[in-house]
Design a protein around this motif. Structure first.
Motif, short mmCIF file in Angstrom:
data_model
loop_
_atom_site.label_atom_id
_atom_site.label_comp_id
_atom_site.label_asym_id
_atom_site.label_seq_id
_atom_site.Cartn_x
_atom_site.Cartn_y
_atom_site.Cartn_z
N GLU A 306 0.83 -1.21 0.00
CA GLU A 306 0.00 0.00 0.00
C GLU A 306 0.87 1.26 0.00
OE1 GLU A 306 -3.08 -0.05 2.91
OE2 GLU A 306 -3.66 -2.12 2.47
N ALA A 307 1.96 1.22 0.77
CA ALA A 307 2.85 2.38 0.84
C ALA A 307 3.52 2.65 -0.51
CB ALA A 307 3.91 2.16 1.91
N GLU A 308 3.80 1.57 -1.25
CA GLU A 308 4.45 1.73 -2.56
C GLU A 308 3.43 1.98 -3.67
OE1 GLU A 308 7.07 -1.60 -3.29
OE2 GLU A 308 7.83 -1.51 -1.24
N GLY A 309 2.15 2.01 -3.31
CA GLY A 309 1.10 2.29 -4.30
C GLY A 309 0.87 1.16 -5.29
N LEU A 310 1.19 -0.06 -4.88
CA LEU A 310 1.00 -1.22 -5.76
C LEU A 310 -0.41 -1.77 -5.62
CD1 LEU A 310 4.37 -3.14 -5.19
CD2 LEU A 310 3.67 -1.95 -7.28
N SER A 311 -1.11 -1.93 -6.73
CA SER A 311 -2.44 -2.53 -6.70
C SER A 311 -2.32 -4.05 -6.70
CB SER A 311 -3.25 -2.08 -7.92
OG SER A 311 -2.70 -2.64 -9.09
N THR A 312 -3.44 -4.73 -6.44
CA THR A 312 -3.41 -6.20 -6.48
C THR A 312 -3.06 -6.69 -7.88
OG1 THR A 312 -5.81 -6.16 -6.80
CG2 THR A 312 -5.01 -6.58 -4.57
N ASP A 313 -3.54 -5.99 -8.91
CA ASP A 313 -3.22 -6.39 -10.29
C ASP A 313 -1.72 -6.28 -10.58
OD1 ASP A 313 -5.85 -6.93 -10.72
OD2 ASP A 313 -6.22 -5.27 -12.12
N ASP A 314 -1.07 -5.24 -10.02
CA ASP A 314 0.37 -5.07 -10.22
C ASP A 314 1.13 -6.27 -9.62
OD1 ASP A 314 0.03 -2.58 -11.38
OD2 ASP A 314 0.15 -1.52 -9.46
N ILE A 315 0.69 -6.68 -8.43
CA ILE A 315 1.35 -7.80 -7.74
C ILE A 315 1.11 -9.10 -8.50
CG2 ILE A 315 1.45 -9.14 -5.59
CD1 ILE A 315 0.52 -6.50 -4.16
N ILE A 316 -0.11 -9.32 -8.99
CA ILE A 316 -0.42 -10.55 -9.75
C ILE A 316 0.42 -10.62 -11.01
CG2 ILE A 316 -2.24 -11.80 -11.01
CD1 ILE A 316 -4.23 -10.47 -8.92
N SER A 317 0.61 -9.46 -11.68
CA SER A 317 1.41 -9.43 -12.92
C SER A 317 2.84 -9.90 -12.66
CB SER A 317 1.44 -8.01 -13.50
OG SER A 317 0.15 -7.60 -13.89
N GLN A 318 3.35 -9.64 -11.45
CA GLN A 318 4.72 -10.06 -11.13
C GLN A 318 4.84 -11.59 -10.96
OE1 GLN A 318 6.34 -7.92 -7.75
NE2 GLN A 318 5.47 -5.97 -8.43
#
Length: 320
Positions: A306-318
């Motif tokens: 949340e602090a880095e502004g990463l959405s759940t979609d960003d994390i799934i893409s990784q």
């Protein structure tokens, strides 16, 4: 509705899907991804949660889908004073002095649960029981719901005062969580043209209830290669911070991962996605195509994400 082979039936499903998309396109401008995931969830016998601001045609979309599929449709507007009996029905004393059950609006093929986060948990739970069990219990008697049964719930992401957000365990009942975005300038121009004139867009009926049930069974019969199964299960396992396949960034970015239901829906969704794109068996690309709306509401971000502004979609893409 009988076909000589599963290949012929798969071709029929692809053709029907294209016709349905075309008919819905006569009424709904844009929102192609949303329409695709709604139809995949119907043919996979799942349910769908739509998240979007007011005025993005969520209700019109569901109503149009019900018309094209020739299914019964009910809309339930969720409010803080709604009771479980308002959804599932209740028993009343008849003229013959015997109690009889009066079915509620949940007894329909397609249910639009409008603003599901506006109603208290016990009313949410009544609907979620119907979604999971495909039946409701009133006064100790179980009543089966008509098939196919599909719930499309909506949530408004803006106002959070006076709402009862669905807990993770209840969110898990939904196959997809789909976010609706604002239309583009051209799309909005077309929407305004269509809705501020006397043009009356009608849609043709493409399928009926029996054909949908047949196609739902067909989707389950589609073969899946072992490497695709393993990829889907491993992808879900990667979301679990304490899982054996968890990458270092997952342990830092996620507090909780997805459960086994995500793996089941990934395979069902990939099967359906493959068929509507002309393939007879899903590959890894089909799993990836349905992964974000299946996993996004099943993982819980950590403070770091949340602090880095990463959405759940960003994390799934990784994780791909």
């Amino acid at each position: 509705m009988q076909h000589q082979s599963d290949v012929e039936a798969a071709n029929a499903l692809k053709h029907a899907y294209e016709q349905i998309r075309k008919e819905i396109g006569n009424v709904i401008v844009g929102q192609d991804e949303v329409v695709k995931f709604v139809l995949i969830s119907i043919f996979s016998n799942g349910h769908c949660l739509l998240v979007g601001v007011p005025g993005l045609a969520k209700t019109l979309l569901v109503h149009t889908v019900a018309q094209v599929l020739d299914l019964d449709f009910n809309r339930i507007q969720f409010t803080p004073d709604l009771m479980p009996s308002d959804i599932i029905g209740s028993e009343i004393l008849g003229e013959d002095r015997n109690f009889k059950f009066i079915p509620g609006p949940v007894f329909s093929n397609i249910i639009l649960a409008d603003e599901i986060n506006r109603t208290p948990p016990k009313t949410q739970a009544a609907l979620l029981e119907a979604m999971q069990e495909k039946s409701v219990t009133a006064a100790g008697v179980t009543h089966k719901l008509s098939q196919p049964f599909f719930v499309l719930a909506t949530q408004n992401p803006i106002e959070q005062e006076g709402t009862y957000p669905l807990p993770e365990a209840q969110l898990d009942r939904f196959m997809f969580k789909v976010s609706l975005n604002y239309p583009s300038f051209k799309e909005e121009l077309q929407i305004v043209k269509n809705t501020t004139s006397t043009i009356n867009q009608s849609v043709a009926k493409i399928l009926n209830a029996q054909q949908i049930i047949y196609f739902q069974q067909l989707v389950r019969n589609i073969p899946v290669a072992d490497n695709v199964l393993e990829y889907a299960v491993k992808l879900v396992s990667k979301t679990r911070p304490d899982g054996e396949f968890a990458a270092p960034q997952v342990k830092r970015l996620l507090n909780w991962g997805a459960g086994p239901r995500a793996s089941q829906f990934l395979i069902l969704g990939a099967k359906c996605h493959a068929v509507i794109h002309g393939k007879y068996s899903p590959d890894i690309e089909d799993v990836q195509a349905v992964a974000k709306p299946i996993l996004s509401h099943r993982i819980v971000r950590s403070y770091h994400a949340e602090a880095e502004g990463l959405s759940t979609d960003d994390i799934i893409s990784q994780l791909f």
